[in-house]
Motif scaffolding. Structure first.
Motif, PDB file in Angstrom:
ATOM      1  N   LYS A 186       0.829  -1.208   0.000  1.00  0.00           N
ATOM      2  CA  LYS A 186       0.000   0.000   0.000  1.00  0.00           C
ATOM      3  C   LYS A 186       0.860   1.253   0.000  1.00  0.00           C
ATOM      4  CE  LYS A 186      -3.750   0.075   2.553  1.00  0.00           C
ATOM      5  NZ  LYS A 186      -4.649  -0.086   3.724  1.00  0.00           N
ATOM      6  N   LEU A 187       1.986   1.186   0.697  1.00  0.00           N
ATOM      7  CA  LEU A 187       2.879   2.349   0.732  1.00  0.00           C
ATOM      8  C   LEU A 187       3.489   2.577  -0.655  1.00  0.00           C
ATOM      9  CD1 LEU A 187       4.144   4.536   2.502  1.00  0.00           C
ATOM     10  CD2 LEU A 187       6.012   2.939   3.018  1.00  0.00           C
ATOM     11  N   VAL A 188       3.907   1.500  -1.318  1.00  0.00           N
ATOM     12  CA  VAL A 188       4.455   1.618  -2.676  1.00  0.00           C
ATOM     13  C   VAL A 188       3.391   2.186  -3.623  1.00  0.00           C
ATOM     14  CG1 VAL A 188       5.312   0.330  -4.667  1.00  0.00           C
ATOM     15  CG2 VAL A 188       6.154  -0.209  -2.369  1.00  0.00           C
ATOM     16  N   TRP A 189       2.163   1.685  -3.516  1.00  0.00           N
ATOM     17  CA  TRP A 189       1.066   2.190  -4.350  1.00  0.00           C
ATOM     18  C   TRP A 189       0.855   3.681  -4.117  1.00  0.00           C
ATOM     19  CZ3 TRP A 189      -2.033   0.286  -8.197  1.00  0.00           C
ATOM     20  CH2 TRP A 189      -3.196   1.009  -8.502  1.00  0.00           C
ATOM     21  N   ALA A 190       0.891   4.090  -2.867  1.00  0.00           N
ATOM     22  CA  ALA A 190       0.708   5.510  -2.540  1.00  0.00           C
ATOM     23  C   ALA A 190       1.808   6.358  -3.172  1.00  0.00           C
ATOM     24  CB  ALA A 190       0.687   5.704  -1.026  1.00  0.00           C
ATOM     25  N   TYR A 191       3.049   5.887  -3.117  1.00  0.00           N
ATOM     26  CA  TYR A 191       4.162   6.632  -3.707  1.00  0.00           C
ATOM     27  C   TYR A 191       4.000   6.757  -5.222  1.00  0.00           C
ATOM     28  CZ  TYR A 191       7.344   7.454   0.214  1.00  0.00           C
ATOM     29  OH  TYR A 191       7.917   7.947   1.352  1.00  0.00           O
TER      30      TYR A 191
END
Length: 447
Positions: A109-114
Protein backbone atom coordinates in the motif's frame (compact mmCIF):
# COMPACT_ATOMS: atom_id res chain seq x y z
CA UNK A 1 -1.36 53.92 -25.04
CA UNK A 2 -3.16 50.77 -23.86
CA UNK A 3 -3.32 47.86 -26.34
CA UNK A 4 -6.79 46.90 -27.64
CA UNK A 5 -8.61 44.01 -26.00
CA UNK A 6 -7.90 40.68 -27.72
CA UNK A 7 -10.20 38.06 -26.18
CA UNK A 8 -13.94 37.37 -26.30
CA UNK A 9 -16.08 36.03 -23.48
CA UNK A 10 -16.11 32.35 -24.58
CA UNK A 11 -12.31 32.36 -24.51
CA UNK A 12 -12.18 34.22 -21.18
CA UNK A 13 -14.61 31.80 -19.53
CA UNK A 14 -12.81 28.77 -20.98
CA UNK A 15 -9.48 30.09 -19.71
CA UNK A 16 -10.96 30.57 -16.24
CA UNK A 17 -12.51 27.11 -16.21
CA UNK A 18 -9.08 25.54 -16.72
CA UNK A 19 -8.26 26.46 -13.13
CA UNK A 20 -11.66 25.19 -12.01
CA UNK A 21 -10.84 21.88 -13.68
CA UNK A 22 -7.50 21.52 -11.92
CA UNK A 23 -8.98 22.48 -8.56
CA UNK A 24 -11.59 19.75 -8.67
CA UNK A 25 -8.67 17.39 -7.97
CA UNK A 26 -6.23 19.80 -6.33
CA UNK A 27 -8.59 20.74 -3.51
CA UNK A 28 -9.12 17.06 -2.72
CA UNK A 29 -5.33 16.79 -2.37
CA UNK A 30 -4.86 19.85 -0.18
CA UNK A 31 -7.83 19.35 2.13
CA UNK A 32 -8.57 15.65 2.38
CA UNK A 33 -5.63 13.55 1.13
CA UNK A 34 -3.73 13.54 4.45
CA UNK A 35 -6.94 12.55 6.25
CA UNK A 36 -7.59 9.88 3.60
CA UNK A 37 -4.10 8.45 4.02
CA UNK A 38 -4.17 8.35 7.84
CA UNK A 39 -7.82 7.59 8.67
CA UNK A 40 -9.10 5.74 5.57
CA UNK A 41 -6.17 4.28 3.62
CA UNK A 42 -4.26 3.20 6.72
CA UNK A 43 -0.86 4.92 6.53
CA UNK A 44 0.79 6.17 9.70
CA UNK A 45 1.22 9.91 10.14
CA UNK A 46 5.01 9.51 9.86
CA UNK A 47 4.74 7.55 6.60
CA UNK A 48 2.40 10.19 5.17
CA UNK A 49 4.81 12.94 6.22
CA UNK A 50 7.74 11.30 4.44
CA UNK A 51 5.60 10.67 1.34
CA UNK A 52 4.58 14.33 1.16
CA UNK A 53 8.12 15.66 1.43
CA UNK A 54 9.47 13.16 -1.14
CA UNK A 55 6.66 14.08 -3.53
CA UNK A 56 7.30 17.77 -3.13
CA UNK A 57 11.05 17.38 -3.66
CA UNK A 58 10.17 15.58 -6.88
CA UNK A 59 7.78 18.39 -7.79
CA UNK A 60 10.58 20.94 -7.49
CA UNK A 61 12.37 19.18 -10.31
CA UNK A 62 9.14 18.53 -12.22
CA UNK A 63 8.18 22.22 -12.22
CA UNK A 64 11.50 23.10 -13.83
CA UNK A 65 11.19 20.24 -16.32
CA UNK A 66 7.69 21.27 -17.41
CA UNK A 67 8.79 24.91 -17.57
CA UNK A 68 11.69 24.02 -19.86
CA UNK A 69 9.38 21.77 -21.93
CA UNK A 70 7.00 24.70 -22.47
CA UNK A 71 9.84 27.03 -23.47
CA UNK A 72 11.12 24.45 -25.98
CA UNK A 73 7.71 23.54 -27.41
CA UNK A 74 7.02 24.92 -30.90
CA UNK A 75 3.81 23.46 -32.29
CA UNK A 76 1.00 24.63 -34.53
CA UNK A 77 -1.03 25.15 -31.33
CA UNK A 78 1.59 27.27 -29.56
CA UNK A 79 3.86 26.60 -26.59
CA UNK A 80 1.58 26.25 -23.57
CA UNK A 81 -1.74 25.25 -25.14
CA UNK A 82 -0.75 21.71 -26.27
CA UNK A 83 -0.18 20.65 -22.66
CA UNK A 84 -3.92 20.84 -21.99
CA UNK A 85 -4.48 18.28 -24.76
CA UNK A 86 -1.57 15.95 -24.04
CA UNK A 87 -1.69 15.60 -20.27
CA UNK A 88 -5.32 15.98 -19.18
CA UNK A 89 -6.18 12.28 -19.44
CA UNK A 90 -3.17 10.91 -17.48
CA UNK A 91 -3.76 13.65 -14.87
CA UNK A 92 -7.31 12.48 -14.24
CA UNK A 93 -6.30 8.81 -14.37
CA UNK A 94 -3.65 9.25 -11.67
CA UNK A 95 -6.05 11.34 -9.57
CA UNK A 96 -8.47 8.42 -9.48
CA UNK A 97 -5.71 5.87 -8.85
CA UNK A 98 -4.46 7.92 -5.88
CA UNK A 99 -7.75 7.27 -4.07
CA UNK A 100 -7.83 3.55 -4.83
CA UNK A 101 -7.26 1.36 -1.75
CA UNK A 102 -5.70 -1.88 -3.09
CA UNK A 103 -5.85 -5.12 -1.06
CA UNK A 104 -2.08 -5.08 -0.49
CA UNK A 105 0.10 -5.52 2.56
CA UNK A 106 1.34 -2.47 4.43
CA UNK A 107 4.44 -2.24 2.25
CA UNK A 108 2.43 -2.77 -0.93
CA UNK A 109 0.00 0.00 0.00
CA UNK A 110 2.88 2.35 0.73
CA UNK A 111 4.45 1.62 -2.68
CA UNK A 112 1.07 2.19 -4.35
CA UNK A 113 0.71 5.51 -2.54
CA UNK A 114 4.16 6.63 -3.71
CA UNK A 115 3.63 5.65 -7.35
CA UNK A 116 0.17 7.19 -7.67
CA UNK A 117 0.84 10.36 -5.67
CA UNK A 118 4.15 11.07 -7.42
CA UNK A 119 2.48 10.49 -10.79
CA UNK A 120 -0.40 12.76 -9.84
CA UNK A 121 2.04 15.51 -8.84
CA UNK A 122 3.84 15.36 -12.19
CA UNK A 123 0.70 15.47 -14.30
CA UNK A 124 -0.84 18.19 -12.11
CA UNK A 125 2.17 20.35 -12.91
CA UNK A 126 1.86 19.48 -16.62
CA UNK A 127 -1.74 20.77 -16.84
CA UNK A 128 -1.57 23.56 -14.27
CA UNK A 129 1.66 25.38 -15.10
CA UNK A 130 0.47 26.21 -18.66
CA UNK A 131 -2.51 28.10 -17.18
CA UNK A 132 -0.05 30.65 -15.83
CA UNK A 133 2.45 30.59 -18.70
CA UNK A 134 -0.21 31.13 -21.36
CA UNK A 135 -1.73 34.25 -19.76
CA UNK A 136 0.75 36.87 -21.05
CA UNK A 137 0.41 35.37 -24.56
CA UNK A 138 -3.37 35.90 -24.64
CA UNK A 139 -3.23 39.70 -24.45
CA UNK A 140 -0.90 42.65 -23.83
CA UNK A 141 -3.70 44.80 -22.45
CA UNK A 142 -3.02 45.22 -18.73
CA UNK A 143 -6.67 45.62 -17.76
CA UNK A 144 -7.67 42.64 -19.87
CA UNK A 145 -4.93 40.56 -18.26
CA UNK A 146 -6.22 41.51 -14.83
CA UNK A 147 -9.75 40.54 -15.89
CA UNK A 148 -8.53 37.18 -17.21
CA UNK A 149 -6.66 36.54 -13.98
CA UNK A 150 -9.73 37.41 -11.94
CA UNK A 151 -11.97 35.14 -14.03
CA UNK A 152 -9.45 32.34 -13.59
CA UNK A 153 -9.23 32.78 -9.85
CA UNK A 154 -12.97 33.26 -9.40
CA UNK A 155 -13.59 29.97 -11.20
CA UNK A 156 -10.80 28.19 -9.36
CA UNK A 157 -11.79 29.52 -5.95
CA UNK A 158 -15.46 28.72 -6.50
CA UNK A 159 -14.60 25.11 -7.31
CA UNK A 160 -12.16 24.89 -4.39
CA UNK A 161 -14.96 25.90 -2.06
CA UNK A 162 -17.46 23.54 -3.68
CA UNK A 163 -15.02 20.65 -3.23
CA UNK A 164 -14.23 21.64 0.36
CA UNK A 165 -17.93 21.86 1.25
CA UNK A 166 -19.40 18.94 -0.67
CA UNK A 167 -16.65 16.29 -0.63
CA UNK A 168 -17.58 14.71 2.70
CA UNK A 169 -21.33 14.70 1.94
CA UNK A 170 -20.56 13.08 -1.44
CA UNK A 171 -18.28 10.54 0.24
CA UNK A 172 -21.12 9.66 2.61
CA UNK A 173 -23.64 9.52 -0.27
CA UNK A 174 -21.54 7.30 -2.53
CA UNK A 175 -19.99 5.20 0.22
CA UNK A 176 -23.00 4.49 2.46
CA UNK A 177 -20.62 4.25 5.41
CA UNK A 178 -17.67 2.92 3.38
CA UNK A 179 -15.27 5.86 3.09
CA UNK A 180 -12.88 3.96 0.80
CA UNK A 181 -15.63 3.54 -1.77
CA UNK A 182 -17.00 7.02 -1.11
CA UNK A 183 -13.68 8.82 -1.72
CA UNK A 184 -13.00 6.78 -4.87
CA UNK A 185 -16.38 7.48 -6.49
CA UNK A 186 -16.21 11.16 -5.50
CA UNK A 187 -12.81 11.68 -7.14
CA UNK A 188 -14.05 9.77 -10.22
CA UNK A 189 -16.91 12.27 -10.62
CA UNK A 190 -14.62 15.26 -10.05
CA UNK A 191 -12.03 13.80 -12.44
CA UNK A 192 -14.51 13.26 -15.26
CA UNK A 193 -15.69 16.87 -15.07
CA UNK A 194 -12.07 18.05 -14.87
CA UNK A 195 -11.13 16.20 -18.06
CA UNK A 196 -13.94 17.83 -20.05
CA UNK A 197 -13.05 21.33 -18.81
CA UNK A 198 -9.31 21.00 -19.51
CA UNK A 199 -9.91 19.82 -23.07
CA UNK A 200 -12.43 22.63 -23.56
CA UNK A 201 -9.67 25.10 -22.65
CA UNK A 202 -7.43 23.64 -25.33
CA UNK A 203 -10.08 24.13 -28.02
CA UNK A 204 -11.12 27.64 -26.97
CA UNK A 205 -7.97 29.63 -26.11
CA UNK A 206 -5.39 31.06 -28.51
CA UNK A 207 -1.76 32.14 -28.03
CA UNK A 208 -1.28 35.50 -29.73
CA UNK A 209 1.94 36.99 -28.36
CA UNK A 210 4.61 34.29 -28.41
CA UNK A 211 7.22 36.47 -30.06
CA UNK A 212 9.56 35.02 -32.70
CA UNK A 213 11.93 37.88 -31.84
CA UNK A 214 12.78 36.03 -28.62
CA UNK A 215 13.82 32.48 -29.60
CA UNK A 216 14.76 29.87 -27.01
CA UNK A 217 17.75 31.18 -25.03
CA UNK A 218 20.55 29.36 -23.28
CA UNK A 219 20.13 28.30 -19.69
CA UNK A 220 22.88 30.74 -18.68
CA UNK A 221 21.00 33.67 -20.22
CA UNK A 222 17.76 32.62 -18.54
CA UNK A 223 19.54 32.30 -15.18
CA UNK A 224 20.99 35.79 -15.48
CA UNK A 225 17.54 37.16 -16.26
CA UNK A 226 16.08 35.40 -13.20
CA UNK A 227 18.66 37.00 -10.94
CA UNK A 228 17.79 40.43 -12.35
CA UNK A 229 14.04 39.82 -12.10
CA UNK A 230 13.55 41.02 -8.51
CA UNK A 231 9.74 41.10 -8.71
CA UNK A 232 9.74 37.44 -9.76
CA UNK A 233 11.97 36.44 -6.85
CA UNK A 234 9.76 38.22 -4.32
CA UNK A 235 6.43 36.96 -5.65
CA UNK A 236 7.90 33.43 -5.74
CA UNK A 237 8.56 33.57 -2.00
CA UNK A 238 5.08 34.99 -1.36
CA UNK A 239 3.49 32.13 -3.33
CA UNK A 240 5.48 29.56 -1.37
CA UNK A 241 4.46 31.10 1.97
CA UNK A 242 0.81 31.34 0.92
CA UNK A 243 0.54 27.68 -0.01
CA UNK A 244 2.49 26.58 3.04
CA UNK A 245 -0.02 28.48 5.16
CA UNK A 246 -2.99 27.12 3.22
CA UNK A 247 -1.76 23.53 3.38
CA UNK A 248 -1.18 23.56 7.13
CA UNK A 249 -4.53 25.17 7.88
CA UNK A 250 -6.68 23.25 5.39
CA UNK A 251 -5.22 19.86 6.24
CA UNK A 252 -5.82 20.44 9.95
CA UNK A 253 -9.43 21.60 9.63
CA UNK A 254 -10.95 18.13 9.62
CA UNK A 255 -8.76 17.02 12.53
CA UNK A 256 -9.78 20.04 14.59
CA UNK A 257 -13.51 19.44 14.20
CA UNK A 258 -13.24 15.65 14.47
CA UNK A 259 -11.01 15.40 17.53
CA UNK A 260 -11.43 18.69 19.43
CA UNK A 261 -15.01 19.68 18.65
CA UNK A 262 -16.05 16.03 18.24
CA UNK A 263 -18.29 17.03 15.33
CA UNK A 264 -16.80 15.99 11.99
CA UNK A 265 -20.10 17.00 10.39
CA UNK A 266 -19.17 20.66 11.03
CA UNK A 267 -16.35 20.53 8.45
CA UNK A 268 -18.60 21.29 5.42
CA UNK A 269 -20.24 24.13 7.38
CA UNK A 270 -16.87 25.62 8.34
CA UNK A 271 -15.61 25.33 4.77
CA UNK A 272 -18.76 26.97 3.43
CA UNK A 273 -17.62 30.27 4.95
CA UNK A 274 -14.66 30.25 2.57
CA UNK A 275 -17.13 31.24 -0.16
CA UNK A 276 -16.25 34.73 1.02
CA UNK A 277 -12.98 34.36 -0.92
CA UNK A 278 -15.01 35.12 -4.03
CA UNK A 279 -15.72 38.58 -2.61
CA UNK A 280 -11.99 39.25 -2.47
CA UNK A 281 -11.46 37.97 -6.01
CA UNK A 282 -14.23 40.18 -7.41
CA UNK A 283 -12.80 43.24 -5.64
CA UNK A 284 -9.47 42.84 -7.44
CA UNK A 285 -10.51 44.45 -10.74
CA UNK A 286 -11.41 47.76 -9.10
CA UNK A 287 -8.82 47.66 -6.30
CA UNK A 288 -5.85 46.80 -8.53
CA UNK A 289 -6.73 49.53 -11.04
CA UNK A 290 -7.11 52.06 -8.21
CA UNK A 291 -4.32 51.13 -5.78
CA UNK A 292 -2.03 48.89 -7.81
CA UNK A 293 -1.50 45.16 -7.48
CA UNK A 294 1.08 45.27 -4.69
CA UNK A 295 -0.99 47.46 -2.37
CA UNK A 296 -4.10 45.41 -3.12
CA UNK A 297 -2.30 42.17 -2.19
CA UNK A 298 -0.90 43.81 0.96
CA UNK A 299 -4.46 44.73 1.92
CA UNK A 300 -5.50 41.13 1.35
CA UNK A 301 -2.74 39.85 3.63
CA UNK A 302 -3.72 42.30 6.37
CA UNK A 303 -7.34 41.17 6.09
CA UNK A 304 -6.24 37.51 6.20
CA UNK A 305 -4.21 38.23 9.33
CA UNK A 306 -7.23 39.83 11.03
CA UNK A 307 -9.39 36.85 10.13
CA UNK A 308 -6.79 34.34 11.29
CA UNK A 309 -6.45 36.19 14.59
CA UNK A 310 -10.23 36.04 15.11
CA UNK A 311 -10.15 32.30 14.32
CA UNK A 312 -7.28 31.80 16.78
CA UNK A 313 -9.22 33.50 19.54
CA UNK A 314 -12.20 31.31 18.69
CA UNK A 315 -10.13 28.14 19.10
CA UNK A 316 -8.84 29.43 22.44
CA UNK A 317 -12.40 29.57 23.81
CA UNK A 318 -13.85 26.79 21.59
CA UNK A 319 -16.43 29.32 20.40
CA UNK A 320 -17.90 28.28 17.04
CA UNK A 321 -19.39 31.64 15.95
CA UNK A 322 -16.00 33.31 16.46
CA UNK A 323 -14.23 30.55 14.53
CA UNK A 324 -16.70 30.86 11.66
CA UNK A 325 -16.34 34.67 11.64
CA UNK A 326 -12.57 34.30 11.47
CA UNK A 327 -12.82 31.87 8.55
CA UNK A 328 -15.06 34.32 6.67
CA UNK A 329 -12.82 37.39 7.13
CA UNK A 330 -9.68 35.35 6.41
CA UNK A 331 -11.28 34.02 3.21
CA UNK A 332 -11.92 37.51 1.82
CA UNK A 333 -8.25 38.33 2.35
CA UNK A 334 -7.16 35.07 0.77
CA UNK A 335 -9.28 35.87 -2.29
CA UNK A 336 -7.39 39.11 -2.78
CA UNK A 337 -4.03 37.35 -2.37
CA UNK A 338 -4.49 34.31 -4.57
CA UNK A 339 -6.50 36.21 -7.17
CA UNK A 340 -3.47 38.40 -7.89
CA UNK A 341 -0.83 35.67 -8.01
CA UNK A 342 -1.19 34.63 -11.66
CA UNK A 343 -1.58 38.28 -12.73
CA UNK A 344 1.62 39.33 -10.98
CA UNK A 345 3.49 36.30 -12.33
CA UNK A 346 2.34 37.35 -15.82
CA UNK A 347 3.80 40.81 -15.10
CA UNK A 348 7.16 39.24 -14.22
CA UNK A 349 7.07 37.21 -17.45
CA UNK A 350 6.53 40.39 -19.46
CA UNK A 351 9.29 42.05 -17.43
CA UNK A 352 11.61 39.17 -18.32
CA UNK A 353 10.76 39.74 -22.00
CA UNK A 354 11.66 43.42 -21.53
CA UNK A 355 15.05 42.19 -20.28
CA UNK A 356 15.43 40.32 -23.58
CA UNK A 357 14.49 36.81 -22.44
CA UNK A 358 11.18 35.12 -23.26
CA UNK A 359 10.92 32.22 -20.81
CA UNK A 360 7.29 32.06 -19.78
CA UNK A 361 7.58 28.38 -18.90
CA UNK A 362 10.42 28.80 -16.43
CA UNK A 363 8.98 31.99 -14.91
CA UNK A 364 5.51 30.48 -14.61
CA UNK A 365 6.97 27.38 -12.97
CA UNK A 366 7.42 29.43 -9.79
CA UNK A 367 3.64 29.22 -9.29
CA UNK A 368 3.62 25.42 -9.37
CA UNK A 369 6.92 25.33 -7.49
CA UNK A 370 5.38 27.40 -4.69
CA UNK A 371 2.23 25.30 -4.68
CA UNK A 372 4.10 22.00 -4.61
CA UNK A 373 6.78 22.93 -2.10
CA UNK A 374 4.25 24.75 0.08
CA UNK A 375 1.95 21.73 0.09
CA UNK A 376 4.85 19.38 0.73
CA UNK A 377 6.25 21.36 3.63
CA UNK A 378 2.71 21.88 4.95
CA UNK A 379 2.05 18.16 4.84
CA UNK A 380 5.41 17.47 6.46
CA UNK A 381 4.79 19.99 9.24
CA UNK A 382 1.26 18.75 9.92
CA UNK A 383 1.92 15.02 9.73
CA UNK A 384 5.31 15.33 11.43
CA UNK A 385 4.00 17.28 14.40
CA UNK A 386 1.08 14.88 14.73
CA UNK A 387 3.49 11.95 14.74
CA UNK A 388 5.77 13.41 17.42
CA UNK A 389 2.81 14.37 19.60
CA UNK A 390 1.51 10.78 19.58
CA UNK A 391 -1.40 10.99 17.13
CA UNK A 392 -3.39 7.75 16.70
CA UNK A 393 -6.06 7.65 14.00
CA UNK A 394 -9.70 7.18 15.00
CA UNK A 395 -8.93 7.31 18.73
CA UNK A 396 -9.34 10.04 21.36
CA UNK A 397 -6.21 12.20 21.14
CA UNK A 398 -3.84 12.93 23.99
CA UNK A 399 -3.36 16.47 25.30
CA UNK A 400 -0.14 17.03 23.33
CA UNK A 401 -1.84 16.14 20.04
CA UNK A 402 -4.81 18.37 20.86
CA UNK A 403 -2.44 21.29 21.44
CA UNK A 404 -0.62 20.46 18.20
CA UNK A 405 -3.89 20.48 16.24
CA UNK A 406 -4.73 23.97 17.57
CA UNK A 407 -1.18 25.17 16.85
CA UNK A 408 -1.46 23.97 13.23
CA UNK A 409 -4.97 25.24 12.69
CA UNK A 410 -4.62 28.68 14.28
CA UNK A 411 -1.23 29.99 15.33
CA UNK A 412 1.31 28.72 12.78
CA UNK A 413 -0.77 30.13 9.86
CA UNK A 414 -1.01 33.47 11.68
CA UNK A 415 2.78 33.65 11.97
CA UNK A 416 3.24 32.75 8.30
CA UNK A 417 0.85 35.48 7.17
CA UNK A 418 2.98 38.01 9.05
CA UNK A 419 6.13 36.77 7.31
CA UNK A 420 4.30 36.97 3.96
CA UNK A 421 3.41 40.60 4.64
CA UNK A 422 7.03 41.53 5.36
CA UNK A 423 8.33 39.78 2.23
CA UNK A 424 5.82 41.47 -0.09
CA UNK A 425 6.92 44.92 1.11
CA UNK A 426 10.10 44.40 -0.94
CA UNK A 427 8.19 43.81 -4.22
CA UNK A 428 9.18 46.57 -6.68
CA UNK A 429 6.11 47.15 -8.84
CA UNK A 430 7.48 50.43 -10.22
CA UNK A 431 10.40 48.55 -11.80
CA UNK A 432 7.95 46.60 -13.96
CA UNK A 433 6.00 49.72 -14.92
CA UNK A 434 9.18 51.50 -16.02
CA UNK A 435 10.36 48.54 -18.10
CA UNK A 436 7.01 48.02 -19.83
CA UNK A 437 6.21 51.69 -20.43
CA UNK A 438 6.19 52.52 -24.17
CA UNK A 439 9.23 54.49 -25.27
CA UNK A 440 8.27 57.83 -26.84
CA UNK A 441 9.60 58.20 -30.34
CA UNK A 442 10.79 61.42 -31.84
CA UNK A 443 7.94 63.56 -33.05
CA UNK A 444 5.28 61.86 -30.91
CA UNK A 445 3.52 63.12 -27.86
CA UNK A 446 2.64 61.12 -24.75
CA UNK A 447 -1.01 61.46 -23.73
Amino acid sequence: MQSPWQTKWPERISYGMSDAADNLVFQMMTTYLLFFYTDVYGLSASAAAILFIVARLADVVESLIIGVMIDHTHSKWGKSRPFFLWYALPYVAFAILTFVTPPFSGTGKLVWAYVTYLGLGFFYTAVNLPITSILPTLTHNDQEMTLLGVIRQFSGSAVQIVVAVFTLPLVAFFGHGNQQKGFLLTIAVFGGISLILIWNTFFQVRERFTSPDHPTQSWGAVTRMLRQNQPWLIISVVILLYWLTTAIKNQTTIYYFKYLMHQESLVPIANSFTFAALIGVVLIVHAANHWGKKRTMLGGIVLAIIGQLILSLGTTFSHLPTIFAGILVNAVGNGLIIGLVSIMIADTIRYGTALGIQAEGILASTDDFGVNVGLGLGGLVTAGLFHFSGYVANRPQNLATQHMIILNYAWIPLLLYLVMLIVLLFYDEDRIHRALAPTPTKGTTQN
